[in-house]
Design a protein around this motif. Structure first.
Motif, PDB file in Angstrom:
ATOM      1  N   ARG A 297       7.834   2.972  -2.365  1.00 55.80           N
ATOM      2  CA  ARG A 297       8.100   3.315  -0.973  1.00 55.80           C
ATOM      3  C   ARG A 297       7.423   4.617  -0.563  1.00 55.80           C
ATOM      4  O   ARG A 297       6.901   4.727   0.539  1.00 55.80           O
ATOM      5  CB  ARG A 297       9.616   3.412  -0.755  1.00 55.80           C
ATOM      6  CG  ARG A 297      10.337   2.085  -0.915  1.00 55.80           C
ATOM      7  CD  ARG A 297      11.777   2.183  -0.478  1.00 55.80           C
ATOM      8  NE  ARG A 297      12.427   0.873  -0.522  1.00 55.80           N
ATOM      9  CZ  ARG A 297      13.612   0.600   0.021  1.00 55.80           C
ATOM     10  NH1 ARG A 297      14.277   1.570   0.638  1.00 55.80           N
ATOM     11  NH2 ARG A 297      14.121  -0.605  -0.049  1.00 55.80           N
ATOM     12  N   GLY A 298       7.425   5.605  -1.460  1.00 57.23           N
ATOM     13  CA  GLY A 298       6.804   6.885  -1.127  1.00 57.23           C
ATOM     14  C   GLY A 298       5.323   6.753  -0.847  1.00 57.23           C
ATOM     15  O   GLY A 298       4.799   7.333   0.106  1.00 57.23           O
ATOM     16  N   ALA A 299       4.626   5.984  -1.690  1.00 57.95           N
ATOM     17  CA  ALA A 299       3.188   5.793  -1.503  1.00 57.95           C
ATOM     18  C   ALA A 299       2.900   5.052  -0.202  1.00 57.95           C
ATOM     19  O   ALA A 299       1.968   5.407   0.537  1.00 57.95           O
ATOM     20  CB  ALA A 299       2.601   5.029  -2.682  1.00 57.95           C
ATOM     21  N   LEU A 300       3.678   4.025   0.097  1.00 55.17           N
ATOM     22  CA  LEU A 300       3.471   3.275   1.336  1.00 55.17           C
ATOM     23  C   LEU A 300       3.715   4.151   2.561  1.00 55.17           C
ATOM     24  O   LEU A 300       2.961   4.100   3.540  1.00 55.17           O
ATOM     25  CB  LEU A 300       4.394   2.051   1.362  1.00 55.17           C
ATOM     26  CG  LEU A 300       4.027   0.917   0.401  1.00 55.17           C
ATOM     27  CD1 LEU A 300       5.168  -0.084   0.302  1.00 55.17           C
ATOM     28  CD2 LEU A 300       2.742   0.214   0.853  1.00 55.17           C
ATOM     29  N   LEU A 301       4.757   4.965   2.518  1.00 54.67           N
ATOM     30  CA  LEU A 301       5.039   5.856   3.653  1.00 54.67           C
ATOM     31  C   LEU A 301       3.958   6.932   3.784  1.00 54.67           C
ATOM     32  O   LEU A 301       3.564   7.300   4.894  1.00 54.67           O
ATOM     33  CB  LEU A 301       6.412   6.502   3.475  1.00 54.67           C
ATOM     34  CG  LEU A 301       7.617   5.550   3.603  1.00 54.67           C
ATOM     35  CD1 LEU A 301       8.910   6.279   3.241  1.00 54.67           C
ATOM     36  CD2 LEU A 301       7.712   4.977   5.016  1.00 54.67           C
ATOM     37  N   GLY A 302       3.450   7.434   2.648  1.00 54.25           N
ATOM     38  CA  GLY A 302       2.388   8.434   2.705  1.00 54.25           C
ATOM     39  C   GLY A 302       1.114   7.891   3.326  1.00 54.25           C
ATOM     40  O   GLY A 302       0.485   8.546   4.172  1.00 54.25           O
ATOM     41  N   LEU A 303       0.726   6.682   2.927  1.00 54.61           N
ATOM     42  CA  LEU A 303      -0.466   6.073   3.508  1.00 54.61           C
ATOM     43  C   LEU A 303      -0.241   5.701   4.966  1.00 54.61           C
ATOM     44  O   LEU A 303      -1.175   5.758   5.785  1.00 54.61           O
ATOM     45  CB  LEU A 303      -0.874   4.841   2.696  1.00 54.61           C
ATOM     46  CG  LEU A 303      -1.455   5.131   1.320  1.00 54.61           C
ATOM     47  CD1 LEU A 303      -1.764   3.840   0.579  1.00 54.61           C
ATOM     48  CD2 LEU A 303      -2.715   5.991   1.423  1.00 54.61           C
ATOM     49  N   ALA A 304       0.987   5.320   5.326  1.00 55.90           N
ATOM     50  CA  ALA A 304       1.291   5.068   6.737  1.00 55.90           C
ATOM     51  C   ALA A 304       1.076   6.327   7.565  1.00 55.90           C
ATOM     52  O   ALA A 304       0.601   6.259   8.707  1.00 55.90           O
ATOM     53  CB  ALA A 304       2.725   4.558   6.889  1.00 55.90           C
ATOM     54  N   ALA A 305       1.393   7.486   7.006  1.00 53.88           N
ATOM     55  CA  ALA A 305       1.145   8.742   7.717  1.00 53.88           C
ATOM     56  C   ALA A 305      -0.347   8.984   7.919  1.00 53.88           C
ATOM     57  O   ALA A 305      -0.775   9.512   8.951  1.00 53.88           O
ATOM     58  CB  ALA A 305       1.776   9.909   6.953  1.00 53.88           C
ATOM     59  N   VAL A 306      -1.159   8.562   6.947  1.00 53.72           N
ATOM     60  CA  VAL A 306      -2.618   8.744   7.064  1.00 53.72           C
ATOM     61  C   VAL A 306      -3.172   7.864   8.179  1.00 53.72           C
ATOM     62  O   VAL A 306      -3.926   8.333   9.038  1.00 53.72           O
ATOM     63  CB  VAL A 306      -3.309   8.437   5.715  1.00 53.72           C
ATOM     64  CG1 VAL A 306      -4.828   8.480   5.882  1.00 53.72           C
ATOM     65  CG2 VAL A 306      -2.869   9.439   4.659  1.00 53.72           C
ATOM     66  N   TRP A 307      -2.831   6.550   8.173  1.00 54.03           N
ATOM     67  CA  TRP A 307      -3.392   5.720   9.237  1.00 54.03           C
ATOM     68  C   TRP A 307      -2.743   6.015  10.584  1.00 54.03           C
ATOM     69  O   TRP A 307      -3.348   5.742  11.638  1.00 54.03           O
ATOM     70  CB  TRP A 307      -3.388   4.244   8.893  1.00 54.03           C
ATOM     71  CG  TRP A 307      -2.156   3.541   8.459  1.00 54.03           C
ATOM     72  CD1 TRP A 307      -1.821   3.177   7.188  1.00 54.03           C
ATOM     73  CD2 TRP A 307      -1.102   3.028   9.289  1.00 54.03           C
ATOM     74  NE1 TRP A 307      -0.627   2.493   7.173  1.00 54.03           N
ATOM     75  CE2 TRP A 307      -0.161   2.380   8.448  1.00 54.03           C
ATOM     76  CE3 TRP A 307      -0.859   3.045  10.662  1.00 54.03           C
ATOM     77  CZ2 TRP A 307       0.992   1.771   8.921  1.00 54.03           C
ATOM     78  CZ3 TRP A 307       0.291   2.435  11.145  1.00 54.03           C
ATOM     79  CH2 TRP A 307       1.201   1.822  10.284  1.00 54.03           C
ATOM     80  N   THR A 308      -1.561   6.600  10.584  1.00 53.94           N
ATOM     81  CA  THR A 308      -0.975   7.056  11.842  1.00 53.94           C
ATOM     82  C   THR A 308      -1.783   8.204  12.423  1.00 53.94           C
ATOM     83  O   THR A 308      -1.990   8.283  13.641  1.00 53.94           O
ATOM     84  CB  THR A 308       0.481   7.484  11.624  1.00 53.94           C
ATOM     85  OG1 THR A 308       1.261   6.356  11.240  1.00 53.94           O
ATOM     86  CG2 THR A 308       1.072   8.067  12.899  1.00 53.94           C
ATOM     87  N   ALA A 309      -2.259   9.107  11.570  1.00 53.80           N
ATOM     88  CA  ALA A 309      -3.124  10.184  12.045  1.00 53.80           C
ATOM     89  C   ALA A 309      -4.375   9.614  12.700  1.00 53.80           C
ATOM     90  O   ALA A 309      -4.843  10.111  13.737  1.00 53.80           O
ATOM     91  CB  ALA A 309      -3.496  11.109  10.882  1.00 53.80           C
ATOM     92  N   GLY A 310      -4.929   8.548  12.111  1.00 53.50           N
ATOM     93  CA  GLY A 310      -6.075   7.900  12.735  1.00 53.50           C
ATOM     94  C   GLY A 310      -5.741   7.340  14.097  1.00 53.50           C
ATOM     95  O   GLY A 310      -6.529   7.453  15.041  1.00 53.50           O
TER      96      GLY A 310
END
Length: 400
Positions: A297-310
């Motif tokens: 879950r942590g990795a998925l949420l972290g990557l979601a933050a990256v594509w959210t920045a995009g």
């Protein structure tokens, strides 16, 4: 300066449109759960669900350019209200249709009615504000969209756990409430636009700069719309996370946007459009490209933050660039073609993603996401709104 200070001085009508949009988005949950609804409640295969998503995208694709032109002719506010009434009604009816032969056409109509919202809303907001207020107005509207989305998908995850039908009915009722509120707040008259010169009403189809930004952004948007296709299959079906957690990913996405998008775009206000667009695409490439390596879950949420920045960087910059290119008399058409690019990505992205996921496996899908994001970044990096690659003469010919 306070990061939200740029919202001061916006016309009352822009705030009213944003309030109505907030009400609509508080109940938005049907589309993110459409694939899961079809595969789990209707027992369709992933490939059949991907076809349904392609039908939705085709409906949006078909409606986008016509909705913009219709809004220019009939009035942006009028088309905006009609899209809400019709799409809300379609959502209420959809779970009641059990025959696949009728369900796919209804999905097509739902997409078309929904798609009509965006070019009319964006053109209406553009016409209501001065050019220097445009980014602030778009930020306010996107803030309303995403504040609602912070609630809608999370609630949708809870509702889907009990009944997928109520996911659609809740979405439909919120859409009708938004239509009722917009009619009450704005009345039936078109709000008076901000004064400005009409300029030459050249066709958007002949604008090379518009084609550049739309075609350049398309690969990145194909990546983004994997959240409607293979992404839920990866998170829920293959990794075994709950629909509640899937909804939480969208909540994180929208909370980050509400908290940081205005400040981020004000900080990047002096950046050339191409640089900002390229950075947003790179965030998509990284965020989705590494999804295949994310299991917890942590990795998925972290990557979601990256594509959210995009998303926070790419979408407001692209909207502002298209609005800056559009003559006053063609705002609906320009925004319609902008919406058409989104509809194309929505039609192709989930379909290609689900088909590729089923045939080649998730690794190839996420690698393709990285490649598409990088391609968009390379194409858009040289774009500059103030230095056009071609000018369109009154006769419609292009000059270098």
């Amino acid at each position: 300066m306070h990061p939200w200070k740029g919202l001061q001085g916006l016309p009352r009508a822009v705030w009213l449109i944003s309030i109505s949009t907030l009400v609509n988005r508080l109940g938005t949950m049907a589309l993110p759960f459409l694939v899961l609804y079809l595969t789990e409640a209707r027992r369709w295969t992933p490939g059949e669900a991907g076809t349904a998503m392609a039908v939705y995208g085709l409906g949006a694709f078909t409606a986008a350019p016509f909705a913009g032109r219709l809004a220019d002719r009939l009035g942006h506010a009028r088309v905006l209200r009609a899209s809400l009434w019709l799409s809300g009604t379609a959502l209420l009816v959809l779970p009641l249709v059990s025959v696949r032969l009728f369900l796919l056409p209804l999905i097509f109509l739902w997409a078309g009615f929904t798609q009509a919202f965006w070019p009319s809303a964006m053109a209406l907001i553009t016409s209501l504000v001065a050019p220097e207020q445009r980014k602030a107005a778009f930020a306010l509207h996107r803030g309303a969209v995403n504040l609602g989305m912070a609630v809608g998908p999370a609630v949708g995850g809870l509702i889907a756990h009990a009944s997928y039908a109520w996911v659609f009915w809740t979405d439909g009722l919120s859409t009708l409430a938004s239509a009722l509120l917009l009619t009450w707040l704005l009345g039936r008259s078109e709000p008076a636009p901000a004064p400005g010169a009409m300029g030459e009403a050249s066709s958007p189809w002949r604008d090379r700069r518009l084609r550049w930004i739309l075609l350049g952004t398309l690969p990145a948007m194909l990546v983004f719309f994997q959240i409607e296709g293979p992404y839920p299959l990866w998170v829920v079906r293959d990794l075994g996370h709950s629909t509640r957690f899937f909804g939480l990913i969208f909540t994180l996405n929208t909370l980050l946007i509400v908290a940081f998008e205005v400040a981020l775009n004000l900080a990047m206000a002096r950046w050339p459009h191409g640089r900002a667009l390229a950075l947003g695409c790179l965030c998509y490439a990284l965020g989705f490209g590494l999804t295949g390596l994310a299991h917890g879950r942590g990795a998925l949420l972290g990557l979601a933050a990256v594509w959210t920045a995009g998303e926070m960087i790419l979408l407001p910059t692209a909207s502002d660039a298209v609005a800056g290119l559009a003559p006053a008399a063609r705002r609906g058409e320009y925004m319609g073609l902008y919406a058409l690019m989104f509809a194309t990505a929505l039609a192709l992205g989930p379909w290609l993603g689900v088909k590729g996921y089923a045939r080649f496996g998730p690794g190839w899908v996420w690698a393709g996401c990285a490649a598409c994001g990088l391609l968009s970044a390379l194409v858009l990096w040289p774009f500059h709104l103030d230095k056009p690659v071609a000018a369109v003469t009154p006769s419609g010919t292009e000059e270098a």
